[in-house]
Design a protein around this motif. Structure first.
Motif, mmCIF file in Angstrom:
data_model
loop_
_atom_site.group_PDB
_atom_site.id
_atom_site.type_symbol
_atom_site.label_atom_id
_atom_site.label_comp_id
_atom_site.label_asym_id
_atom_site.label_seq_id
_atom_site.Cartn_x
_atom_site.Cartn_y
_atom_site.Cartn_z
ATOM 1 N N ALA A 67 0.838 -1.195 0.000
ATOM 2 C CA ALA A 67 0.000 0.000 0.000
ATOM 3 C C ALA A 67 0.871 1.242 0.000
ATOM 4 C CB ALA A 67 -0.916 0.005 1.217
ATOM 5 N N VAL A 68 0.370 2.293 -0.621
ATOM 6 C CA VAL A 68 1.039 3.591 -0.639
ATOM 7 C C VAL A 68 0.111 4.612 0.008
ATOM 8 C CG1 VAL A 68 2.041 5.398 -2.055
ATOM 9 C CG2 VAL A 68 2.281 3.010 -2.751
ATOM 10 N N ASN A 69 0.631 5.373 0.993
ATOM 11 C CA ASN A 69 -0.169 6.411 1.642
ATOM 12 C C ASN A 69 0.722 7.602 1.978
ATOM 13 O OD1 ASN A 69 1.133 5.765 4.203
ATOM 14 N ND2 ASN A 69 -0.205 3.948 4.238
ATOM 15 N N GLY A 70 0.203 8.518 2.770
ATOM 16 C CA GLY A 70 0.927 9.747 3.060
ATOM 17 C C GLY A 70 2.250 9.545 3.754
ATOM 18 N N LEU A 71 2.410 8.464 4.545
ATOM 19 C CA LEU A 71 3.667 8.217 5.253
ATOM 20 C C LEU A 71 4.739 7.636 4.352
ATOM 21 C CD1 LEU A 71 2.525 6.751 8.702
ATOM 22 C CD2 LEU A 71 3.268 9.080 8.175
ATOM 23 N N GLY A 72 4.305 6.862 3.349
ATOM 24 C CA GLY A 72 5.265 6.198 2.485
ATOM 25 C C GLY A 72 4.663 4.935 1.883
ATOM 26 N N THR A 73 5.514 3.915 1.707
ATOM 27 C CA THR A 73 5.094 2.653 1.093
ATOM 28 C C THR A 73 5.110 1.542 2.139
ATOM 29 O OG1 THR A 73 6.012 3.330 -1.035
ATOM 30 C CG2 THR A 73 5.559 0.995 -0.730
ATOM 31 N N LEU A 74 3.997 0.799 2.222
ATOM 32 C CA LEU A 74 3.852 -0.263 3.211
ATOM 33 C C LEU A 74 3.973 -1.629 2.536
ATOM 34 C CD1 LEU A 74 2.996 -1.455 6.001
ATOM 35 C CD2 LEU A 74 0.618 -1.192 5.236
ATOM 36 N N TYR A 75 4.801 -2.496 3.125
ATOM 37 C CA TYR A 75 4.892 -3.901 2.707
ATOM 38 C C TYR A 75 4.503 -4.753 3.912
ATOM 39 C CZ TYR A 75 6.898 -8.485 1.698
ATOM 40 O OH TYR A 75 7.085 -9.844 1.535
ATOM 41 N N GLN A 76 3.529 -5.644 3.713
ATOM 42 C CA GLN A 76 3.045 -6.485 4.813
ATOM 43 C C GLN A 76 2.968 -7.930 4.346
ATOM 44 O OE1 GLN A 76 -1.246 -6.640 6.326
ATOM 45 N NE2 GLN A 76 -0.306 -5.229 7.797
ATOM 46 N N SER A 77 3.576 -8.821 5.118
ATOM 47 C CA SER A 77 3.590 -10.244 4.784
ATOM 48 C C SER A 77 3.138 -11.041 6.001
ATOM 49 C CB SER A 77 5.002 -10.693 4.364
ATOM 50 O OG SER A 77 5.051 -12.093 4.196
ATOM 51 N N THR A 78 2.183 -11.952 5.804
ATOM 52 C CA THR A 78 1.668 -12.791 6.874
ATOM 53 C C THR A 78 1.762 -14.253 6.468
ATOM 54 O OG1 THR A 78 0.098 -11.061 7.492
ATOM 55 C CG2 THR A 78 -0.284 -13.254 8.397
ATOM 56 N N ASN A 79 2.390 -15.076 7.299
ATOM 57 C CA ASN A 79 2.478 -16.512 7.077
ATOM 58 C C ASN A 79 1.719 -17.231 8.188
ATOM 59 O OD1 ASN A 79 4.587 -17.310 4.791
ATOM 60 N ND2 ASN A 79 5.303 -15.445 5.812
ATOM 61 N N ILE A 80 0.687 -17.941 7.821
ATOM 62 C CA ILE A 80 -0.137 -18.676 8.792
ATOM 63 C C ILE A 80 0.105 -20.168 8.611
ATOM 64 C CG2 ILE A 80 -2.489 -19.196 9.530
ATOM 65 C CD1 ILE A 80 -3.326 -16.463 8.516
ATOM 66 N N TYR A 81 0.330 -20.850 9.727
ATOM 67 C CA TYR A 81 0.494 -22.304 9.736
ATOM 68 C C TYR A 81 -0.656 -22.874 10.553
ATOM 69 C CZ TYR A 81 5.129 -21.034 8.083
ATOM 70 O OH TYR A 81 6.180 -20.494 7.355
ATOM 71 N N TYR A 82 -1.684 -23.313 9.844
ATOM 72 C CA TYR A 82 -2.943 -23.701 10.471
ATOM 73 C C TYR A 82 -3.029 -25.220 10.609
ATOM 74 C CZ TYR A 82 -8.014 -24.100 11.080
ATOM 75 O OH TYR A 82 -9.274 -24.379 11.532
ATOM 76 N N PRO A 83 -3.237 -25.766 11.841
ATOM 77 C CA PRO A 83 -3.292 -27.228 12.026
ATOM 78 C C PRO A 83 -4.583 -27.812 11.470
ATOM 79 C CG PRO A 83 -3.776 -26.099 14.090
ATOM 80 C CD PRO A 83 -3.413 -25.033 13.102
ATOM 81 N N LEU A 84 -4.501 -28.408 10.284
ATOM 82 C CA LEU A 84 -5.692 -28.909 9.602
ATOM 83 C C LEU A 84 -5.802 -30.432 9.635
ATOM 84 C CD1 LEU A 84 -8.103 -27.743 7.997
ATOM 85 C CD2 LEU A 84 -6.801 -28.172 5.917
ATOM 86 N N ARG A 85 -4.690 -31.130 9.769
ATOM 87 C CA ARG A 85 -4.722 -32.602 9.712
ATOM 88 C C ARG A 85 -5.615 -33.164 10.821
ATOM 89 N NH1 ARG A 85 0.936 -35.354 9.860
ATOM 90 N NH2 ARG A 85 0.955 -34.461 11.963
#
Length: 813
Positions: A753-771
């Motif tokens: 995202a780009v806004n008044g403060l600058g440029t935002l980079y956001q990364s989320t890694n989810i490890y969800y117990p599904l087995r």
């Protein structure tokens, strides 16, 4: 506005007149009270399965003249109304079966006669093709919907409604349980009506429903004007297990596994004209660790960098229970009243620990979350029919009230310390909804049918916080009226079209802007043309306009700081989405195989999507805010192909492929995402070994999903089940598994995202117990005969499709 309200009042008066004069437009005379009805259930004598669309004729014995008739519904049930006391012959026939005749007598003292089960025998030419031992069809295609019969899919046992949704053709479900239909938002109904359990979060609500309570799921892509206009992609209707039989009948289901345990009980008692039913359900999910790795970097305009790195886990448990009670009473052959009460209680939460590295400074956050939800739905419905077959007048009322308390706490522990300050936060959401509705159906003939109706919905949403200055109150009132006409353009060409009008008035208060008001009037046309082709094939073309109003979670301006560096907040000034949908569909049946294909186009204005942005707090710290925006206009092109094939009588193969484009543009902001392709693939194989043994495999692939700011990676689900029928086929016991070869489902989401403060980079890694691995048991007793009752359907609110909460990114099991 006055004219609009007067028009609704006029329609209501029109209904009242027709209620007093049951002949309606036809002017028929008042019916004698001795008229009754004859009912039966038609089954295949070998497979004991319902015979759908069998022809039933009622013939007088004394002159051998037919007096009435009907066709059986998908459960094999048939009911012939307005039967005068006399002696009759009931004749039942269907292609491939030997016609059967049954003698039946009604009297003034006993005008109703339930014949119970009537078995049809396949003729000699058909016997070779009959599948004596195999699996029930899981998918049914109808002119306006596709039906997924969940009770016939053994891989569902031990799961919840979210697991069921992942296997429904045309639907895509992400890791949090957010549901989309062909890339568009949906409205979720339960037994044809809304429920307060869906008011705040669809994802949470689906987790409350054990899979064993679900009979089927209907996917309606082209709703008529009779439905509320909510859902840009269409409507999903979850049908729960019910029964309607003389005597006592019911089902018991239980499952235990490594991920969660479920239990469900349904009971119906019916005698004469009175029917009582009750249902109980419970689920308990074990606490399992879900890991979240989070990276948030803002490249500031002054050349500096602000970063937050987070790695930790949440260990949440989940439990819930629900119960319902209903009654249904026929005063006579023409007047029926029914009422039902349903209660849901659900809670989840637990501890979590996260390690943070913020601009070189490290610390630990110990969090704890407790989210509760309870809801009560009460419905009262009156229905009046007449001697004219198909004429129907209904009045319905519904009360829905829910309470959603949430509490969370954070303990920030600096590096080298063992404890730190604990910051608690509490919030309670309260929702009250009142609905009144009336509908009238008048058949000019069997082919020409008029439907009209009016409806009012009154909502009050209130969010209460520790700081009373942040309390939020939201009122929404909707007045609606509709008309639908269906008729034949030719012998094989059918038309159904209508117009719905909805007036919406909104007022809400915020701390910064005070009381705000808004109102708007929308018209929603719909039309469908269907052509019957050779070889049982059908071609249809449909158009409809839909709306997606933002609900409480989207609008609530409270600042949720359960995660101190990734805050959440609603946006009270969101506009509703408006979409126009065009679809061309084709379906055919070839020697037991089913093919259904469709192409569609959808244009949606004021698309609502989640957004992330950077901001600086009062202490000068850079943080991120997750909220919602009207991002622009979306143009979507797509196609869907479903096919079912039987290589052998006991072996069924099934697949569904859906593709759609994603593109959003906004001329005011200059936003243009470009065009991306989404797809969803579903496959299933079921084999009946004979003697009650059945084995099933399934797999689902969801492509990467795009938003205007980012992308979520693809997801794959797969599983298997083995089931054995026991207790004279009234019970079954089985085992099943989900994703047995991988404990966690790894999902990565990246936003820019780009806004008044600058440029935002956001990364989320989810490890969800599904087995998971599980064992399940099911038992049915009594005679099960399913029936559908007309209920209120509130389809007009865009529901939250984001998990709300804090701690580890709001992930829930």
């Amino acid at each position: 506005m006055k004219r609009f309200l007067l028009s609704i009042l006029f329609i209501g008066m029109f209904f009242n007149v027709n209620a007093q004069f049951p002949g309606g437009l036809g002017g028929a005379a008042k019916k004698p009270a001795v008229f009754g009805r004859i009912s039966a259930v038609i089954l295949d004598s070998l497979t004991k399965k319902p015979v759908d669309y069998a022809t039933v004729s009622l013939i007088k014995v004394k002159d051998n003249k037919p007096v009435n008739g009907s066709v059986t519904d998908p459960s094999g049930k048939t009911t012939i109304q307005n039967v005068a006391p006399d002696e009759y012959k009931l004749r039942v026939g269907f292609i491939g079966y030997v016609t059967k005749t049954v003698l039946v007598t009604t009297t003034p003292a006993k005008p109703d006669n339930n014949l119970g089960t009537i078995y049809l025998s396949p003729n000699e030419n058909t016997l070779a093709d009959v599948q004596v031992e195999g699996t029930k069809a899981v998918i049914e295609n109808k002119i306006d919907r596709m039906v997924y019969n969940a009770e016939a899919d053994g891989t569902n046992a031990g799961g919840d409604a979210t697991d069921v949704m992942r296997k429904v053709p045309m639907l895509s479900v992400d890791i949090d349980g957010n549901v989309q239909l062909r890339g568009g938002a949906v409205r979720v109904l339960i037994n044809g009506k809304p429920s307060g359990t869906m008011a705040s979060s669809v994802a949470d609500a689906l987790k409350m429903i054990p899979a064993e309570q679900i009979k089927s799921v209907e996917v309606i892509t082209s709703p008529s004007a009779k439905y509320d206009a909510e859902g840009s992609g269409g409507i999903i209707n979850i049908i729960t297990k019910k029964s309607d039989a003389q005597g006592v009948s019911g089902t018991v289901n239980a499952s235990a596994g490594t991920r969660q345990n479920n239990g469900a009980f349904n009971l119906t008692a019916k005698t004469g004209r009175l029917s009582l039913n009750t249902a109980l359900g419970t689920n308990l999910a074990y606490a399992q660790k879900s890991r979240v790795a989070f990276e948030n970097i803002t490249y500031l305009n002054d050349g500096s960098v602000s970063s937050v790195l987070q790695d930790g886990y949440s260990k949440w448990s989940r439990n819930g229970y629900n119960g319902s009670f209903g009654l249904d009473y026929d005063f006579n052959a023409y007047n029926n009243i029914s009422s039902s009460v349903k209660y849901n209680n659900f809670s989840n939460g637990g501890p979590g620990v996260s390690n943070y590295l913020r601009n070189g400074e490290s610390f630990t956050n110990k969090s704890d979350m407790d989210m509760g939800f309870n809801n009560l739905d009460w419905n009262v419905d009156y229905k009046k029919t007449s001697k004219r077959e198909g004429e129907e007048f209904t009045v319905s009322a519904q009360l829905s009230t829910s309470r959603n308390p949430t509490s969370f706490s954070n303990e920030f522990i600096p590096a080298g310390e063992t404890s730190g300050p604990v910051i608690p936060t509490n919030n309670t959401g309260v929702n009250h909804e009142y609905t009144a509705q009336t509908d009238y159906v008048y058949p000019f003939s069997k082919a020409t049918i008029l439907e009209v109706g009016a409806k009012g919905i009154f909502r009050n949403l209130n969010s209460q916080f520790d700081d009373s200055e942040q309390d939020f109150e939201y009122n929404q009132n909707v007045a609606a009226a509709y008309g639908v006409i269906s008729f034949k353009l030719s012998k094989k060409l059918n038309f159904k079209g209508g117009l719905r009008s909805e007036y919406t008035r909104i007022d809400f208060n915020t701390q910064t802007n005070g009381l705000q008001k808004n109102d708007y009037l929308n018209l929603f046309p719909s039309a469908i043309i269907s052509q019957t082709l050779k070889g049982n094939a059908t071609l249809k073309l449909s158009y409809n306009r839909r709306v997606q109003r933002p609900s409480y979670v989207f609008l609530n301006p409270f600042l949720n700081d359960s995660d101190p560096f990734n805050l959440r907040q609603g946006q009270p000034n969101l506009k509703p989405e408006l979409s126009d949908n065009l679809e061309l569909g084709y379906s055919t049946y070839i020697k037991g195989s089913v093919i259904n294909a469709s192409v569609f186009y959808r244009r949606t204005a004021d698309v609502i999507e989640g957004s992330v942005s950077s901001f600086t707090d009062e202490n000068g710290a850079t943080k991120t805010l997750s909220s919602y925006l009207n991002v622009g206009t979306a143009q979507t092109y797509g196609a869907n192909v479903f096919a079912s094939y039987n290589p052998k009588p006991k072996w069924t193969l099934m697949t569904n492929l859906g593709v759609n484009t994603y593109e959003v543009s906004n001329s005011e902001t200059g936003l243009s995402t470009g065009t991306f392709l989404n797809y969803n693939i579903f496959g299933r194989s079921a084999y009946g070994f004979g003697k009650g043994y059945n084995f099933e495999l399934f797999g689902v692939v969801n492509s990467p999903r795009r938003t205007y700011q980012g992308k979520t990676d693809a997801m794959i689900f797969y599983g298997a089940s083995f089931k054995k029928e026991i207790l004279n086929k009234k019970g079954s016991i089985g085992i099943n598994t989900l994703n047995p070869f991988t404990r966690d489902l790894h999902i990565k989401t990246v936003n820019n995202a780009v806004n008044g403060l600058g440029t935002l980079y956001q990364s989320t890694n989810i490890y969800y117990p599904l087995r998971s691995f599980g064992i399940n048991f099911s038992y049915s007793f009594g005679k099960l005969k399913f029936t559908e009752k007309k209920k209120i359907k509130n389809d007009d609110i865009k529901q939250d499709q984001q998990q709300q909460g804090g701690g580890m990114g709001g992930l829930q099991q």
